[in-house]
Scaffold this motif. Sequence first.
Motif, PDB file in Angstrom:
ATOM      1  N   SER A  61      39.325  34.620  75.897  1.00 44.05           N
ATOM      2  CA  SER A  61      39.313  36.022  75.474  1.00 44.05           C
ATOM      3  C   SER A  61      40.615  36.329  74.752  1.00 44.05           C
ATOM      4  N   LEU A  62      40.496  36.897  73.568  1.00 47.17           N
ATOM      5  CA  LEU A  62      41.655  37.307  72.791  1.00 47.17           C
ATOM      6  C   LEU A  62      41.734  38.828  72.685  1.00 47.17           C
ATOM      7  N   GLY A  63      41.068  39.506  73.601  1.00 49.69           N
ATOM      8  CA  GLY A  63      41.063  40.963  73.563  1.00 49.69           C
ATOM      9  C   GLY A  63      41.510  41.617  74.853  1.00 49.69           C
ATOM     10  N   GLN A  64      42.268  40.879  75.691  1.00 46.64           N
ATOM     11  CA  GLN A  64      42.686  41.438  76.973  1.00 46.64           C
ATOM     12  C   GLN A  64      43.587  42.651  76.796  1.00 46.64           C
ATOM     13  N   ALA A  65      44.354  42.690  75.711  1.00 44.45           N
ATOM     14  CA  ALA A  65      45.225  43.847  75.478  1.00 44.45           C
ATOM     15  C   ALA A  65      44.398  45.134  75.361  1.00 44.45           C
ATOM     16  N   GLY A  66      43.203  45.023  74.777  1.00 46.62           N
ATOM     17  CA  GLY A  66      42.341  46.196  74.681  1.00 46.62           C
ATOM     18  C   GLY A  66      41.920  46.718  76.039  1.00 46.62           C
ATOM     19  N   LEU A  67      41.668  45.803  76.982  1.00 47.24           N
ATOM     20  CA  LEU A  67      41.277  46.208  78.332  1.00 47.24           C
ATOM     21  C   LEU A  67      42.444  46.872  79.054  1.00 47.24           C
ATOM     22  N   LEU A  68      43.649  46.325  78.861  1.00 49.68           N
ATOM     23  CA  LEU A  68      44.832  46.992  79.416  1.00 49.68           C
ATOM     24  C   LEU A  68      44.985  48.379  78.813  1.00 49.68           C
ATOM     25  N   GLY A  69      44.753  48.469  77.495  1.00 48.30           N
ATOM     26  CA  GLY A  69      44.907  49.752  76.814  1.00 48.30           C
ATOM     27  C   GLY A  69      43.918  50.798  77.298  1.00 48.30           C
ATOM     28  N   ILE A  70      42.684  50.386  77.571  1.00 46.16           N
ATOM     29  CA  ILE A  70      41.684  51.334  78.078  1.00 46.16           C
ATOM     30  C   ILE A  70      42.154  51.950  79.389  1.00 46.16           C
ATOM     31  N   ALA A  71      42.651  51.109  80.287  1.00 44.27           N
ATOM     32  CA  ALA A  71      43.125  51.612  81.571  1.00 44.27           C
ATOM     33  C   ALA A  71      44.367  52.478  81.407  1.00 44.27           C
ATOM     34  N   LEU A 125      41.041  44.261  68.169  1.00 45.79           N
ATOM     35  CA  LEU A 125      41.468  44.864  66.915  1.00 45.79           C
ATOM     36  C   LEU A 125      40.828  46.235  66.707  1.00 45.79           C
ATOM     37  N   VAL A 126      39.545  46.357  67.070  1.00 44.12           N
ATOM     38  CA  VAL A 126      38.864  47.657  66.949  1.00 44.12           C
ATOM     39  C   VAL A 126      39.518  48.685  67.856  1.00 44.12           C
ATOM     40  N   PHE A 236      49.602  47.832  72.847  1.00 42.32           N
ATOM     41  CA  PHE A 236      48.418  47.026  73.168  1.00 42.32           C
ATOM     42  C   PHE A 236      47.833  46.369  71.925  1.00 42.32           C
ATOM     43  N   SER A 237      48.707  45.842  71.110  1.00 41.80           N
ATOM     44  CA  SER A 237      48.281  45.141  69.904  1.00 41.80           C
ATOM     45  C   SER A 237      47.862  43.719  70.239  1.00 41.80           C
ATOM     46  N   PHE A 238      47.468  42.982  69.197  1.00 40.97           N
ATOM     47  CA  PHE A 238      47.055  41.586  69.403  1.00 40.97           C
ATOM     48  C   PHE A 238      48.193  40.740  69.964  1.00 40.97           C
ATOM     49  N   ASN A 239      49.436  41.121  69.681  1.00 29.62           N
ATOM     50  CA  ASN A 239      50.579  40.357  70.198  1.00 29.62           C
ATOM     51  C   ASN A 239      50.532  40.251  71.716  1.00 29.62           C
TER      52      ASN A 239
END
Length: 322
Positions: A61-71, A125-126, A236-239
Amino acid sequence: MSRFMPRMSPWVAPVVIGVLVLLFATTQDSFYRLQLGTLSGIYAIAAVGLTLLFGAAGQISLGQAGLLGIAAFSTAYLTVDRGMGSVSAGIVAVAASTVVGLLLGWCALRITGHYLALVTLAFGLVFTELTRTVLPDGWYGVPPLAIGSLDLGDSQTFFVVVWALVVLVLVASTLLVRSRFGRSIAALRDDSVAASACGVDLARTKVAVFGIASALAGVSGWLFALYQGSVTETSFSFNLSFNLLIMVVIGGLGSPTGAVVGAVFLVLAPELGRSYEQYRLLSYGLVLILVLALLPGGLASVGRLVAKPLRRLRSETVKEPA
Protein backbone atom coordinates in the motif's frame (compact mmCIF):
# COMPACT_ATOMS: atom_id res chain seq x y z
CA MET A 1 6.30 -13.36 10.86
CA SER A 2 9.36 -12.51 8.88
CA ARG A 3 10.92 -15.57 7.34
CA PHE A 4 14.31 -14.28 8.47
CA MET A 5 13.41 -13.80 12.14
CA PRO A 6 13.59 -16.52 14.80
CA ARG A 7 10.70 -17.40 17.03
CA MET A 8 10.98 -15.86 20.47
CA SER A 9 8.65 -14.88 23.27
CA PRO A 10 6.20 -12.18 22.15
CA TRP A 11 6.77 -10.45 25.48
CA VAL A 12 10.52 -9.82 25.11
CA ALA A 13 10.43 -6.82 22.75
CA PRO A 14 7.47 -5.06 24.46
CA VAL A 15 9.09 -5.45 27.89
CA VAL A 16 12.43 -4.09 26.64
CA ILE A 17 10.71 -1.18 24.86
CA GLY A 18 8.59 -0.46 27.94
CA VAL A 19 11.66 -0.32 30.21
CA LEU A 20 13.51 1.96 27.77
CA VAL A 21 10.49 4.27 27.49
CA LEU A 22 10.17 4.59 31.27
CA LEU A 23 13.89 5.29 31.62
CA PHE A 24 13.74 7.91 28.87
CA ALA A 25 10.61 9.55 30.26
CA THR A 26 11.95 9.78 33.81
CA THR A 27 15.43 11.00 32.91
CA GLN A 28 14.68 13.28 29.95
CA ASP A 29 13.59 16.88 30.50
CA SER A 30 14.29 18.17 26.99
CA PHE A 31 11.02 19.18 25.32
CA TYR A 32 12.53 18.77 21.84
CA ARG A 33 13.75 15.22 22.49
CA LEU A 34 10.44 14.24 24.04
CA GLN A 35 8.69 15.56 20.94
CA LEU A 36 10.95 13.50 18.69
CA GLY A 37 10.32 10.41 20.81
CA THR A 38 6.58 11.00 20.66
CA LEU A 39 6.63 11.39 16.87
CA SER A 40 8.62 8.15 16.61
CA GLY A 41 5.93 6.32 18.57
CA ILE A 42 3.11 7.81 16.49
CA TYR A 43 4.70 6.67 13.25
CA ALA A 44 5.63 3.31 14.79
CA ILE A 45 1.93 2.45 15.23
CA ALA A 46 1.22 3.11 11.55
CA ALA A 47 4.37 1.22 10.55
CA VAL A 48 3.25 -1.86 12.52
CA GLY A 49 -0.03 -1.81 10.60
CA LEU A 50 1.82 -1.54 7.31
CA THR A 51 4.17 -4.39 8.20
CA LEU A 52 1.13 -6.62 8.80
CA LEU A 53 -0.28 -5.58 5.44
CA PHE A 54 2.89 -5.61 3.35
CA GLY A 55 5.41 -7.72 5.22
CA ALA A 56 3.08 -10.41 6.55
CA ALA A 57 0.31 -10.46 3.92
CA GLY A 58 2.27 -9.26 0.88
CA GLN A 59 -0.30 -6.54 0.03
CA ILE A 60 1.60 -3.35 -0.76
CA SER A 61 0.00 0.00 0.00
CA LEU A 62 1.33 3.40 -1.01
CA GLY A 63 -1.60 5.33 0.39
CA GLN A 64 -1.25 4.91 4.15
CA ALA A 65 -0.69 8.66 4.56
CA GLY A 66 -4.23 9.20 3.28
CA LEU A 67 -5.61 6.94 6.01
CA LEU A 68 -3.65 8.84 8.65
CA GLY A 69 -4.97 12.07 7.15
CA ILE A 70 -8.60 10.92 7.32
CA ALA A 71 -8.26 10.23 11.03
CA ALA A 72 -6.33 13.44 11.70
CA PHE A 73 -8.77 15.68 9.82
CA SER A 74 -11.72 13.91 11.45
CA THR A 75 -10.19 14.49 14.88
CA ALA A 76 -9.59 18.17 14.13
CA TYR A 77 -13.12 18.71 12.80
CA LEU A 78 -14.82 16.92 15.68
CA THR A 79 -12.80 18.57 18.44
CA VAL A 80 -12.52 22.11 17.03
CA ASP A 81 -15.85 22.54 15.22
CA ARG A 82 -18.07 20.09 17.12
CA GLY A 83 -16.59 20.35 20.59
CA MET A 84 -16.17 16.61 21.11
CA GLY A 85 -13.66 15.23 23.58
CA SER A 86 -10.37 13.99 22.25
CA VAL A 87 -11.07 10.34 23.08
CA SER A 88 -14.59 10.34 21.60
CA ALA A 89 -13.30 12.08 18.49
CA GLY A 90 -10.51 9.50 18.29
CA ILE A 91 -12.98 6.62 18.27
CA VAL A 92 -14.94 8.17 15.41
CA ALA A 93 -11.75 9.07 13.52
CA VAL A 94 -10.31 5.55 13.78
CA ALA A 95 -13.66 4.12 12.66
CA ALA A 96 -13.68 6.42 9.60
CA SER A 97 -10.14 5.41 8.66
CA THR A 98 -11.01 1.72 9.11
CA VAL A 99 -14.07 1.95 6.86
CA VAL A 100 -12.01 3.52 4.08
CA GLY A 101 -9.38 0.84 4.54
CA LEU A 102 -12.00 -1.88 4.26
CA LEU A 103 -13.12 -0.35 0.98
CA LEU A 104 -9.51 -0.46 -0.24
CA GLY A 105 -9.39 -4.08 0.86
CA TRP A 106 -12.50 -4.78 -1.18
CA CYS A 107 -10.72 -3.25 -4.19
CA ALA A 108 -7.75 -5.50 -3.47
CA LEU A 109 -9.92 -8.57 -4.09
CA ARG A 110 -9.73 -7.85 -7.82
CA ILE A 111 -6.15 -6.62 -8.21
CA THR A 112 -2.71 -7.60 -6.92
CA GLY A 113 0.95 -6.65 -7.19
CA HIS A 114 1.87 -3.37 -8.82
CA TYR A 115 -1.75 -2.72 -9.82
CA LEU A 116 -2.69 -2.66 -6.13
CA ALA A 117 0.25 -0.36 -5.43
CA LEU A 118 -0.98 2.03 -8.13
CA VAL A 119 -4.55 2.02 -6.77
CA THR A 120 -3.40 2.82 -3.23
CA LEU A 121 -1.01 5.45 -4.58
CA ALA A 122 -3.90 7.04 -6.49
CA PHE A 123 -5.99 7.05 -3.31
CA GLY A 124 -3.25 8.88 -1.42
CA LEU A 125 -2.77 11.44 -4.18
CA VAL A 126 -6.53 12.06 -4.50
CA PHE A 127 -6.78 12.59 -0.74
CA THR A 128 -3.93 15.10 -0.82
CA GLU A 129 -5.48 17.00 -3.72
CA LEU A 130 -8.93 17.04 -2.12
CA THR A 131 -7.63 18.42 1.16
CA ARG A 132 -5.56 21.01 -0.70
CA THR A 133 -8.65 22.15 -2.63
CA VAL A 134 -11.37 21.88 0.01
CA LEU A 135 -9.34 22.62 3.15
CA PRO A 136 -6.36 24.69 2.04
CA ASP A 137 -5.93 26.29 5.47
CA GLY A 138 -6.36 23.10 7.49
CA TRP A 139 -7.51 23.16 11.11
CA TYR A 140 -5.78 24.78 14.05
CA GLY A 141 -6.35 24.76 17.77
CA VAL A 142 -6.82 21.00 18.20
CA PRO A 143 -6.99 20.47 21.99
CA PRO A 144 -4.49 18.14 23.69
CA LEU A 145 -5.38 14.66 24.93
CA ALA A 146 -7.67 14.64 27.96
CA ILE A 147 -9.91 12.07 29.61
CA GLY A 148 -12.63 14.02 31.36
CA SER A 149 -10.87 16.50 33.64
CA LEU A 150 -7.60 14.56 33.48
CA ASP A 151 -5.15 16.44 31.25
CA LEU A 152 -2.70 14.14 29.46
CA GLY A 153 -1.39 16.71 27.02
CA ASP A 154 1.91 17.76 28.57
CA SER A 155 4.91 16.50 26.61
CA GLN A 156 6.13 13.93 29.15
CA THR A 157 2.73 12.39 29.87
CA PHE A 158 1.74 12.29 26.19
CA PHE A 159 5.06 10.61 25.36
CA VAL A 160 4.29 7.84 27.88
CA VAL A 161 0.71 7.47 26.60
CA VAL A 162 1.87 7.14 22.98
CA TRP A 163 4.50 4.55 23.79
CA ALA A 164 2.11 2.63 26.03
CA LEU A 165 -0.11 2.32 22.95
CA VAL A 166 2.93 1.25 20.90
CA VAL A 167 3.64 -1.56 23.38
CA LEU A 168 0.00 -2.70 23.32
CA VAL A 169 -0.05 -2.65 19.52
CA LEU A 170 3.25 -4.53 19.41
CA VAL A 171 2.00 -7.30 21.71
CA ALA A 172 -1.32 -7.61 19.87
CA SER A 173 0.29 -7.68 16.41
CA THR A 174 2.94 -10.23 17.45
CA LEU A 175 0.26 -12.52 18.87
CA LEU A 176 -1.82 -11.97 15.73
CA VAL A 177 1.07 -12.98 13.46
CA ARG A 178 1.51 -16.19 15.48
CA SER A 179 -2.20 -17.03 15.54
CA ARG A 180 -4.24 -19.08 13.08
CA PHE A 181 -5.25 -15.89 11.33
CA GLY A 182 -1.58 -14.94 11.09
CA ARG A 183 -0.83 -18.24 9.38
CA SER A 184 -3.63 -17.49 6.93
CA ILE A 185 -2.02 -14.12 6.22
CA ALA A 186 1.34 -15.78 5.60
CA ALA A 187 -0.28 -18.33 3.29
CA LEU A 188 -1.92 -15.49 1.35
CA ARG A 189 1.49 -13.89 0.89
CA ASP A 190 3.36 -17.06 -0.11
CA ASP A 191 0.85 -18.72 -2.45
CA SER A 192 -2.75 -17.56 -2.67
CA VAL A 193 -3.80 -20.52 -4.85
CA ALA A 194 -2.41 -23.06 -2.39
CA ALA A 195 -3.92 -21.11 0.52
CA SER A 196 -7.34 -21.19 -1.11
CA ALA A 197 -6.98 -24.94 -1.73
CA CYS A 198 -6.22 -25.41 1.98
CA GLY A 199 -9.43 -23.64 2.98
CA VAL A 200 -8.21 -20.10 3.60
CA ASP A 201 -10.91 -17.54 2.84
CA LEU A 202 -8.85 -15.19 0.68
CA ALA A 203 -11.49 -12.47 0.43
CA ARG A 204 -12.10 -12.26 4.17
CA THR A 205 -8.38 -12.40 4.97
CA LYS A 206 -7.46 -9.63 2.51
CA VAL A 207 -10.21 -7.31 3.65
CA ALA A 208 -9.50 -8.02 7.33
CA VAL A 209 -5.78 -7.28 7.09
CA PHE A 210 -6.52 -4.03 5.22
CA GLY A 211 -8.96 -3.12 7.98
CA ILE A 212 -6.41 -3.82 10.73
CA ALA A 213 -3.70 -1.78 8.99
CA SER A 214 -6.16 1.06 8.41
CA ALA A 215 -7.29 1.05 12.04
CA LEU A 216 -3.68 1.36 13.21
CA ALA A 217 -3.12 4.14 10.68
CA GLY A 218 -6.21 5.81 12.14
CA VAL A 219 -4.81 5.60 15.67
CA SER A 220 -1.59 7.13 14.39
CA GLY A 221 -3.49 9.95 12.63
CA TRP A 222 -5.55 10.67 15.76
CA LEU A 223 -2.43 10.90 17.91
CA PHE A 224 -0.71 13.05 15.30
CA ALA A 225 -3.54 15.62 15.37
CA LEU A 226 -3.33 15.81 19.17
CA TYR A 227 0.46 15.97 19.06
CA GLN A 228 0.63 18.68 16.41
CA GLY A 229 -2.32 20.74 17.58
CA SER A 230 -3.09 21.48 13.94
CA VAL A 231 -3.76 19.55 10.74
CA THR A 232 -2.75 20.58 7.22
CA GLU A 233 -2.59 18.70 3.93
CA THR A 234 1.20 18.97 3.76
CA SER A 235 1.48 16.58 6.71
CA PHE A 236 -0.01 13.67 4.73
CA SER A 237 1.64 13.79 1.34
CA PHE A 238 3.11 10.85 -0.55
CA ASN A 239 6.40 11.44 1.29
CA LEU A 240 4.82 10.10 4.47
CA SER A 241 3.57 6.94 2.73
CA PHE A 242 7.05 6.45 1.28
CA ASN A 243 8.70 6.96 4.67
CA LEU A 244 6.37 4.44 6.31
CA LEU A 245 7.31 1.90 3.66
CA ILE A 246 11.02 2.55 4.31
CA MET A 247 10.44 2.08 8.05
CA VAL A 248 8.95 -1.34 7.40
CA VAL A 249 11.70 -2.46 5.01
CA ILE A 250 14.59 -1.15 7.12
CA GLY A 251 13.11 -2.56 10.31
CA GLY A 252 12.44 -5.99 8.84
CA LEU A 253 9.59 -7.18 6.63
CA GLY A 254 6.93 -8.99 8.60
CA SER A 255 8.43 -8.10 11.99
CA PRO A 256 6.26 -5.81 14.17
CA THR A 257 9.27 -5.13 16.38
CA GLY A 258 11.26 -4.22 13.28
CA ALA A 259 8.58 -1.70 12.27
CA VAL A 260 9.02 0.06 15.62
CA VAL A 261 12.81 0.03 15.28
CA GLY A 262 12.55 1.33 11.72
CA ALA A 263 10.23 4.17 12.78
CA VAL A 264 12.57 5.29 15.55
CA PHE A 265 15.56 5.09 13.22
CA LEU A 266 13.92 7.08 10.41
CA VAL A 267 12.66 9.84 12.73
CA LEU A 268 15.94 10.24 14.63
CA ALA A 269 18.42 9.74 11.77
CA PRO A 270 17.61 13.06 9.99
CA GLU A 271 18.12 14.89 13.29
CA LEU A 272 21.59 13.39 13.69
CA GLY A 273 22.55 14.53 10.21
CA ARG A 274 20.60 17.79 9.97
CA SER A 275 23.66 19.64 8.66
CA TYR A 276 23.58 17.32 5.63
CA GLU A 277 19.88 17.77 4.86
CA GLN A 278 20.54 18.13 1.12
CA TYR A 279 21.76 14.52 1.04
CA ARG A 280 18.73 13.08 2.87
CA LEU A 281 17.29 11.11 -0.07
CA LEU A 282 20.72 9.86 -1.05
CA SER A 283 21.37 8.66 2.50
CA TYR A 284 17.96 6.93 2.60
CA GLY A 285 18.82 5.04 -0.56
CA LEU A 286 22.26 4.01 0.68
CA VAL A 287 20.91 2.84 4.03
CA LEU A 288 18.16 0.86 2.30
CA ILE A 289 20.65 -0.84 -0.02
CA LEU A 290 23.00 -1.68 2.85
CA VAL A 291 20.20 -3.10 5.01
CA LEU A 292 18.83 -5.24 2.18
CA ALA A 293 22.32 -6.50 1.31
CA LEU A 294 23.76 -7.05 4.78
CA LEU A 295 20.70 -7.52 7.01
CA PRO A 296 17.95 -9.47 5.20
CA GLY A 297 16.00 -9.51 8.46
CA GLY A 298 16.25 -5.73 8.86
CA LEU A 299 17.54 -3.79 11.85
CA ALA A 300 15.47 -5.99 14.16
CA SER A 301 17.77 -8.91 13.32
CA VAL A 302 20.88 -7.16 14.68
CA GLY A 303 20.23 -8.56 18.16
CA ARG A 304 19.97 -12.09 16.79
CA LEU A 305 23.21 -11.72 14.84
CA VAL A 306 25.01 -10.46 17.95
CA ALA A 307 23.55 -13.19 20.17
CA LYS A 308 24.38 -16.05 17.77
CA PRO A 309 28.17 -16.13 18.37
CA LEU A 310 27.57 -15.66 22.09
CA ARG A 311 25.31 -18.72 22.16
CA ARG A 312 27.88 -20.68 20.19
CA LEU A 313 30.61 -19.66 22.61
CA ARG A 314 28.45 -20.65 25.57
CA SER A 315 27.64 -24.03 24.09
CA GLU A 316 31.32 -24.70 23.41
CA THR A 317 32.15 -23.74 26.98
CA VAL A 318 29.54 -26.18 28.32
CA LYS A 319 30.92 -28.98 26.19
CA GLU A 320 34.47 -28.55 27.48
CA PRO A 321 35.43 -31.30 29.97
CA ALA A 322 35.86 -30.26 33.57
